[in-house]
Design an enzyme around this catalytic site. Structure first.
Site, PDB file in Angstrom:
ATOM      1  N   ALA A 263       5.265  -3.412   5.006  1.00 32.81           N
ATOM      2  CA  ALA A 263       4.052  -2.925   4.343  1.00 32.81           C
ATOM      3  C   ALA A 263       3.103  -2.216   5.301  1.00 32.81           C
ATOM      4  CB  ALA A 263       3.325  -4.105   3.693  1.00 32.81           C
ATOM      5  N   LYS A 264       3.154  -2.589   6.574  1.00 33.16           N
ATOM      6  CA  LYS A 264       2.280  -2.021   7.611  1.00 33.16           C
ATOM      7  C   LYS A 264       0.818  -2.090   7.183  1.00 33.16           C
ATOM      8  CE  LYS A 264       5.967   1.025   9.257  1.00 33.16           C
ATOM      9  NZ  LYS A 264       6.961   0.737   8.196  1.00 33.16           N
ATOM     10  N   ARG A 265       0.425  -3.253   6.652  1.00 28.04           N
ATOM     11  CA  ARG A 265      -0.945  -3.440   6.213  1.00 28.04           C
ATOM     12  C   ARG A 265      -1.845  -3.772   7.395  1.00 28.04           C
ATOM     13  NH1 ARG A 265       1.201  -1.306   2.227  1.00 28.04           N
ATOM     14  NH2 ARG A 265       1.044  -2.125   0.107  1.00 28.04           N
TER      15      ARG A 265
END
Length: 274
Positions: free
Chosen positions: A95-97
């Site tokens: 997700a690379k949040r």
């Protein structure tokens, strides 16, 4: 899933392969487009064909978000299918949040609690309070972007900061975070020569290593610089496996690609006991 349980699966299957489920409607076999849920149909076929050769799956959420509600439904069905049929498989929400604390907490709840992923990738640029909410979950992991495999990684990640590269400072600082024992790190296979330096900072942490396959990373080099006595690696391959063919036997061909990598990994694991 704990890191110890993941390690157990690695030695049991003689594999540290992670298959990336970057499912793109423009790339899957066209006959699947007539299915009610083509994304899930594709994922299920790939999973059923490759699960014996890998220990993890990593859906890249962008490919699911791009098709809206149907994409989220397919993602949910995929994770539920893995939990039901292959509970030993480790799952990664790519997700690379990373946002302010209360927002990160909601991202963490969505993917680690509601969907039940074992881990999630997180961008560390906003610092401690954007990462620690992900680290609060028991037996879940936060996989911090440290040194990525893309060309633009050199724009910032390797710049010197008081005589030390930024990516090293990111890793060192992350070790001071609350529940830092729940951290893993993303290190691109195309940056394999940097793994030796990273291992000086996090000698035992799991590293998620994308870039083997379509991006040209070398499995042998990754192992040379990054493997530990407990392995400590999840090597991801996405396009090279899942899009190996667009014919009706795509899953069978994907399985052959996955098996080929698993065989190489078994050889690398054998070196640990030699």
């Amino acid at each position: 899933m704990t890191a110890a349980e993941l390690t157990e699966q690695i030695f049991k299957k003689k594999s540290f392969l992670c298959v990336g489920l970057d499912t793109d409607l423009e790339k899957i076999p066209t006959y699947l487009l007539s299915e009610k849920d083509p994304v899930f149909s594709f994922n299920k076929a790939i999973i059923d064909a490759t699960h014996q050769y890998c220990v993890a799956y990593k859906p890249n959420l962008a490919f699911y978000e791009a098709i809206g509600v149907d994409g989220f439904k397919a993602l949910k069905k995929t994770i539920e299918y893995l939990h039901s049929e292959y509970p030993e498989i480790y799952t990664i929400a790519d997700a690379k949040r990373g946002d302010i604390g209360n927002t990160s907490r909601m991202y963490a709840k969505a993917y680690l609690e509601d969907l039940g992923f074992d881990s999630i990738t997180v961008a560390p640029y906003m610092g401690r309070d954007s990462v620690e909410p992900f680290l609060e979950f028991t037996n879940k992991h936060t996989i911090l972007l440290a040194l990525t495999s893309n060309e633009g990684a050199f724009d910032f990640q390797t710049k010197n900061l008081e005589n030390e590269e930024l990516y090293k400072e990111v890793i060192k600082t992350s070790l001071t975070y609350k529940n830092a024992e729940n951290l893993m790190y993303v290190v691109g296979a195309t940056k394999a020569e940097f793994l030796q330096e990273i291992r000086k900072i996090v000698p035992e942490s799991f590293l998620l290593v994308p870039g083997v396959g379509a991006q040209g990373g070398s499995l042998e080099e990754v192992c040379q610089y990054g493997i530990t006595k407990n392995v400590g690696l999840l090597v991801n391959s996405s396009r090279k496996i899942i899009y190996a063919s667009d014919s009706s036997n795509f899953a069978e061909i994907a399985a052959a690609r996955a098996e080929s990598l698993q065989v190489q990994m078994a050889d690398e694991l054998a070196k640990l006991s030699s």
